[in-house]
Design an enzyme around this catalytic site. Sequence first.
Site, PDB file in Angstrom:
ATOM      1  N   CYS A 219       0.866  -1.188   0.000  1.00 25.29           N
ATOM      2  CA  CYS A 219       0.000   0.000   0.000  1.00 25.29           C
ATOM      3  C   CYS A 219       0.900   1.234   0.000  1.00 25.29           C
ATOM      4  CB  CYS A 219      -0.965   0.012   1.181  1.00 25.29           C
ATOM      5  SG  CYS A 219      -2.028  -1.435   1.204  1.00 25.29           S
ATOM      6  N   ASP A 282       1.372   0.227   5.290  1.00 24.00           N
ATOM      7  CA  ASP A 282       0.752   1.514   5.624  1.00 24.00           C
ATOM      8  C   ASP A 282      -0.681   1.409   5.119  1.00 24.00           C
ATOM      9  OD1 ASP A 282       0.478   4.159   6.387  1.00 24.00           O
ATOM     10  OD2 ASP A 282       1.225   4.935   4.492  1.00 24.00           O
ATOM     11  N   CYS A 335      -2.795   6.178   9.511  1.00 25.16           N
ATOM     12  CA  CYS A 335      -2.909   7.597   9.885  1.00 25.16           C
ATOM     13  C   CYS A 335      -4.308   7.823  10.443  1.00 25.16           C
ATOM     14  CB  CYS A 335      -2.624   8.501   8.694  1.00 25.16           C
ATOM     15  SG  CYS A 335      -3.688   8.188   7.284  1.00 25.16           S
TER      16      CYS A 335
HETATM   17  C1  LIG Z   1      -2.435   5.237   3.424  1.00 22.90           C
HETATM   18  S1  LIG Z   1      -2.317   5.134   1.706  1.00 22.90           S
HETATM   19  C2  LIG Z   1      -0.611   4.782   1.468  1.00 22.90           C
HETATM   20  C3  LIG Z   1       0.322   5.959   1.611  1.00 22.90           C
HETATM   21  C4  LIG Z   1       1.749   5.593   1.244  1.00 22.90           C
HETATM   22  N1  LIG Z   1       2.263   4.492   2.022  1.00 22.90           N
HETATM   23  C5  LIG Z   1       2.704   6.764   1.382  1.00 22.90           C
HETATM   24  O1  LIG Z   1       3.498   6.825   2.316  1.00 22.90           O
HETATM   25  O2  LIG Z   1       2.672   7.647   0.511  1.00 22.90           O
HETATM   26  C6  LIG Z   1      -3.057   3.585   1.392  1.00 22.90           C
HETATM   27  C7  LIG Z   1      -2.866   3.028  -0.022  1.00 22.90           C
HETATM   28  O3  LIG Z   1      -3.420   1.720  -0.045  1.00 22.90           O
HETATM   29  C8  LIG Z   1      -3.819   1.455  -1.352  1.00 22.90           C
HETATM   30  N2  LIG Z   1      -4.718   0.286  -1.289  1.00 22.90           N
HETATM   31  C9  LIG Z   1      -5.975   0.238  -0.800  1.00 22.90           C
HETATM   32  N3  LIG Z   1      -6.455  -1.021  -0.870  1.00 22.90           N
HETATM   33  C10 LIG Z   1      -5.468  -1.774  -1.404  1.00 22.90           C
HETATM   34  C11 LIG Z   1      -5.356  -3.154  -1.747  1.00 22.90           C
HETATM   35  N4  LIG Z   1      -6.364  -4.000  -1.540  1.00 22.90           N
HETATM   36  N5  LIG Z   1      -4.197  -3.593  -2.294  1.00 22.90           N
HETATM   37  C12 LIG Z   1      -3.177  -2.734  -2.518  1.00 22.90           C
HETATM   38  N6  LIG Z   1      -3.241  -1.422  -2.218  1.00 22.90           N
HETATM   39  C13 LIG Z   1      -4.365  -0.949  -1.681  1.00 22.90           C
HETATM   40  C14 LIG Z   1      -4.449   2.748  -1.812  1.00 22.90           C
HETATM   41  O4  LIG Z   1      -4.435   2.837  -3.232  1.00 22.90           O
HETATM   42  C15 LIG Z   1      -3.541   3.782  -1.149  1.00 22.90           C
HETATM   43  O5  LIG Z   1      -2.566   4.236  -2.058  1.00 22.90           O
END
Ligand SMILES: C[S@@+](CC[C@H](N)C(=O)[O-])C[C@H]1O[C@@H](n2cnc3c(N)ncnc32)[C@H](O)[C@@H]1O
Length: 403
Positions: A219, A282, A335
């Site tokens: 993520c 994350d 977060c």
């Molecule tokens: C909190 S944000 C991540 C922020 C990132 N780690 C950063 O520091 O910039 C959560 C991310 O999880 C991704 N996400 C949500 N569900 C997901 C899944 N089932 N598999 C992979 N990624 C996923 C979203 O697209 C989003 O970019």
Amino acid sequence: MLDAVLRKGQTLDGAASFARDLSPPDRALALAIAGETLRRLPDLDTLVDGATRQRLPDDSKARMALRLALAQAIGLGTPAHAVVATALPLVDGGPRRLVHGVLGTLLRRGLPQSGAPRLPEQVEQRWRQSWGDSVVEAARRQIAKRPALDLTFVDAAAAAAFASANDGRSLAQRQVRVQSASVTELPGFGEGGWWVQDLAASLPARLIPSDASEVLDLCAAPGGKTMQLAAAGHRVTAVDASGNRLRRLRENLDRTHLDAELVTADALSWRPDGQFDAILLDAPCSATGTFRRHPEVLYRARPAIIASSAELQATLLARAAAWLKPGGSLVYAVCSLEAQEGEEIVTAFLANERKFKIEAPAPGEFPEFLQPAEQGWVRILPGLLEEQGGLDGFFIARLVRTG
Ligand SMILES: C[S@@+](CC[C@H](N)C(=O)[O-])C[C@H]1O[C@@H](n2cnc3c(N)ncnc32)[C@H](O)[C@@H]1O
């Protein structure tokens, strides 16, 4: 924009597309008014309700016009005549007379100078129960203030030099806090030596052991933590379900001259070829910890959304645990200011996974002002470092696979 946020659950950034045809100053003003309205909504509605005989429906034009007008008068210092002159054309006929009357009454009474607006009732109740009154009070103060701007640097020496040259303050390695300024005007923006990242958001990656060679960033997009991991010398595989967000991650890596292997995949079905020395998860969450910059999260994070997000987090954490080498570290972060997405996820995980234990940050791994909880995880709440510009709310736990 407000309708898209409050009724349709969009983010304010997403809803900002409604303002895309405006000139840059008008767009900035529209966003400032929408943001200020969301920061103060419960107080604005109390004012409106105190000056109307019958309660105006939540989504009525008259209530919306009054909210916008009062947000400008209280939050942006707009003079009374301008507030009235710009509110009236938003409504016609009876509602216009009503808005005129209510604004006249409120302006004559004198508006409160609220430096600590109330948060939505449901949020206050939940946070009061989880964290206590003083945290709710701190969150009220913080939602009215502009947060400080934190930069994370590729290079530690460059961070120290930047801090002393630009009146910045370094609160952690490779990090500099500056008073809010325009990002593009800060020196070195185009050169890629730093990126914007709240200090709290920079903490999870600091818990990945420096000798971990293969690291999975699960993520990962838009990649603040991927850049930290790559800058620390790890070989990073960055997975995210969103192709658009991964494109931003690629641009971020290009701008900072860093590298990682990017995988567009749903972590609920993807699996890696081998195991990793360390994993950073994350997880997607309610994001209520980012309420200072994104006040709309407080309206979007309804209990049902928090519950479904917690279910997803538990599944992602269990999957990631299976991809870790024995002895490896799995850092779980959100977060969020909801215990359901933090403490409760990790407690349930440890009850199921006997081969894992928590490892608290060692002295030197984290800034000194951060003390881990007795369970070993780190919970960042509103009020921490308040005088120096605050921090986003976060939950972080390092889980080590023992066997
Ligand atoms: C909190 S944000 C991540 C922020 C990132 N780690 C950063 O520091 O910039 C959560 C991310 O999880 C991704 N996400 C949500 N569900 C997901 C899944 N089932 N598999 C992979 N990624 C996923 C979203 O697209 C989003 O970019």
